[in-house]
Design an enzyme around this catalytic site. Structure first.
Site, PDB file in Angstrom:
ATOM      1  N   ASP A  84       0.709  -1.152  -0.037  1.00 50.11           N
ATOM      2  CA  ASP A  84       0.017   0.079   0.063  1.00 50.11           C
ATOM      3  C   ASP A  84       0.759   1.214  -0.057  1.00 50.11           C
ATOM      4  O   ASP A  84       2.127   0.986   0.280  1.00 50.11           O
ATOM      5  CB  ASP A  84      -0.967  -0.168   1.275  1.00 50.11           C
ATOM      6  N   ASP A 153      -5.493  -0.516  16.896  1.00 51.20           N
ATOM      7  CA  ASP A 153      -6.917  -0.699  17.598  1.00 51.20           C
ATOM      8  C   ASP A 153      -7.478  -1.934  17.068  1.00 51.20           C
ATOM      9  O   ASP A 153      -7.056  -2.892  16.846  1.00 51.20           O
ATOM     10  CB  ASP A 153      -7.560   0.636  17.446  1.00 51.20           C
ATOM     11  N   HIS A 157      -7.125  -3.809  10.069  1.00 44.61           N
ATOM     12  CA  HIS A 157      -6.849  -3.660   8.643  1.00 44.61           C
ATOM     13  C   HIS A 157      -5.711  -4.428   8.124  1.00 44.61           C
ATOM     14  O   HIS A 157      -4.617  -4.752   9.027  1.00 44.61           O
ATOM     15  CB  HIS A 157      -6.781  -2.185   8.163  1.00 44.61           C
ATOM     16  N   GLU A 162      -9.500  -1.196   5.144  1.00 42.97           N
ATOM     17  CA  GLU A 162     -10.119  -0.635   6.482  1.00 42.97           C
ATOM     18  C   GLU A 162     -11.537  -1.743   6.830  1.00 42.97           C
ATOM     19  O   GLU A 162     -11.814  -2.301   5.695  1.00 42.97           O
ATOM     20  CB  GLU A 162     -10.426   0.621   6.444  1.00 42.97           C
TER      21      GLU A 162
HETATM   22  C1  GLP Z   1      -0.268   0.881   8.294  1.00 44.74           C
HETATM   23  C2  GLP Z   1       0.069   0.050   7.053  1.00 44.74           C
HETATM   24  C3  GLP Z   1      -0.192  -1.324   7.448  1.00 44.74           C
HETATM   25  C4  GLP Z   1       0.559  -1.722   8.488  1.00 44.74           C
HETATM   26  C5  GLP Z   1       0.145  -1.022   9.854  1.00 44.74           C
HETATM   27  C6  GLP Z   1       0.496  -1.526  11.008  1.00 44.74           C
HETATM   28  O1  GLP Z   1      -1.335   1.440   8.527  1.00 44.74           O
HETATM   29  N1  GLP Z   1      -1.027   0.613   5.924  1.00 44.74           N
HETATM   30  O2  GLP Z   1       0.259  -2.101   6.200  1.00 44.74           O
HETATM   31  O3  GLP Z   1       0.409  -3.197   8.510  1.00 44.74           O
HETATM   32  O4  GLP Z   1       0.339   0.451   9.464  1.00 44.74           O
HETATM   33  O5  GLP Z   1       1.758  -0.671  11.490  1.00 44.74           O
HETATM   34  P1  GLP Z   1       2.726  -0.843  12.596  1.00 44.74           P
HETATM   35  O6  GLP Z   1       3.585  -1.969  12.134  1.00 44.74           O
HETATM   36  O7  GLP Z   1       3.433   0.408  12.672  1.00 44.74           O
HETATM   37  O8  GLP Z   1       1.849  -0.975  13.728  1.00 44.74           O
END
Ligand code: GLP
Length: 264
Positions: A84, A153, A157, A162
Site C-alpha cells: 500500500d 486498535d 486492517h 479498512e
Molecule cells: C499501516 C499500514 C499497514 C501496517 C500497519 C501497522 O497502517 N498500512 O500495512 O500493517 O500500518 O503498522 P505498525 O507496524 O506500525 O503497527
C-alpha cells in the site's frame, strides 16, 4: 488460492485454523519473519514477494539486509510488490511508504529497479494508478509470500483494507479509518498533513498469495489479534479474512498474543 473462481459467494469459502507462532520477545518475531523471506529466496531466487511497511517489520528488513551483506541472499531475480501507499503525497516525502522502502531496504539490495513496485503516491488519478498496479500484480503469475502487519486498535486492517472492505476487493483507492489516521499521523512531521486516503492491494490480492505471514508485536495489537483469530470472519475485521487461506501463519510476540487465551 484462486479467489476469482469462488465469486460471487465468498461466504461459502472454507474457514481454516491458521498456524499461530508465539515468541517470548519481539526479536523472535523479527528472526522468524526474516528467515522465512531469506529461505524462500535461497530456494526460489525468482520469488515474488508482497511486503509491508510500518514499525513492525523494521527489524525484519534490518535482518534481511544483514544476510544480504553477508552474501547469503540475493534479490537479483526477485520481484517485490508493496502492499500500500498513501495518496496523494510526494513520493520523496519522508512519511511516504516509498521513502520508507527506499531508505530501509530497496536502496541497499541488488533488486533490479523495474522489479520493485509500489503505488505511485503522486499519480494524477488514484483509480487509474490502482488499475495500473493491479495489472502488474496479475502479470507476475502469483505472489509466493505475502508478509503483512495489522492495523491499529480494532481496525484489524491489512494493507489499508479498512473495516468494510470486501473479501473480493482488488487494488483500489480507499479512505482511511479515523482510528488509522490518529495513529499513523505520528509519522508525519506535521500531523495535519497525513493524506485522508491511500491505494492498497485488495483482500483478494492478498489471499491469492501462496503463503502469508502476519506479524504483530506489542500489547497494542492484542485486541485486534484476538478479534481477528477468535471473532467472526467478517468485513468489520478485514484480517479475519485470512482465515479463508489454508497457508497463513500469525507470528506474534507474547504481548500481541496475550488476549488469545481469554477470548476463546
Ligand atoms: C499501516 C499500514 C499497514 C501496517 C500497519 C501497522 O497502517 N498500512 O500495512 O500493517 O500500518 O503498522 P505498525 O507496524 O506500525 O503497527
Amino acid at each position: 488460492m484462486a479467489l476469482r473462481e469462488l465469486q460471487p459467494s465468498p461466504e461459502a469459502l472454507p474457514v481454516y485454523e491458521p498456524e499461530v507462532r508465539i515468541f517470548l520477545t519481539p526479536e523472535g518475531v523479527d528472526n522468524f519473519a526474516a528467515s522465512k523471506v531469506i529461505t524462500l529466496l535461497q530456494n526460489e531466487p525468482s520469488a515474488v514477494l508482497t511486503l509491508p511497511t510500518g514499525s513492525t517489520p523494521r527489524e525484519m528488513y534490518w535482518l534481511i539486509l544483514e544476510a544480504f551483506n553477508r552474501g547469503e541472499v540475493s534479490f537479483a531475480q526477485a520481484t517485490i510488490f508493496n502492499l500500500d501507499e498513501y495518496w496523494p503525497l510526494p513520493p520523496q516525502d519522508p512519511a511516504s511508504y516509498a521513502s520508507y522502502m527506499r531508505t530501509r531496504f530497496i536502496n541497499h539490495i541488488d533488486i533490479p529497479r523495474g522489479n520493485w513496485h509500489i503505488p505511485n503516491s503522486a499519480a494524477e488519478g488514484a483509480n487509474e494508478e490502482a488499475t495500473r498496479f493491479e495489472a502488474l500484480l496479475q502479470q507476475t503469475g502469483g505472489v509466493d509470500l505475502a508478509v503483512l502487519g495489522i492495523g491499529p486498535d480494532l481496525t484489524c486492517h491489512i494493507g489499508f483494507n479498512e473495516p468494510g472492505s470486501a473479501v473480493t476487493s482488488r487494488t483500489r483507492y480507499v479512505e482511511l479509518d479515523p482510528r488509522t489516521l490518529v495513529v499513523n499521523q505520528e509519522h508525519f512531521p506535521d500531523p495535519s498533513q497525513i493524506p485522508s486516503g491511500a491505494i492498497t492491494q485488495g483482500i483478494a490480492d492478498i489471499l491469492e498469495a501462496k503463503r502469508i505471514l502476519l506479524l504483530a508485536k506489542g500489547g497494542g495489537k492484542a485486541r485486534g489479534i484476538a478479534r481477528t483469530l477468535k471473532g467472526p470472519v467478517f468485513a468489520e475485521a478485514p484480517a479475519s479474512f485470512l482465515r479463508y487461506h489454508p497457508n497463513v501463519t500469525f507470528v506474534l510476540d507474547r504481548d500481541a498474543a496475550s488476549l488469545l487465551k481469554t477470548n476463546n
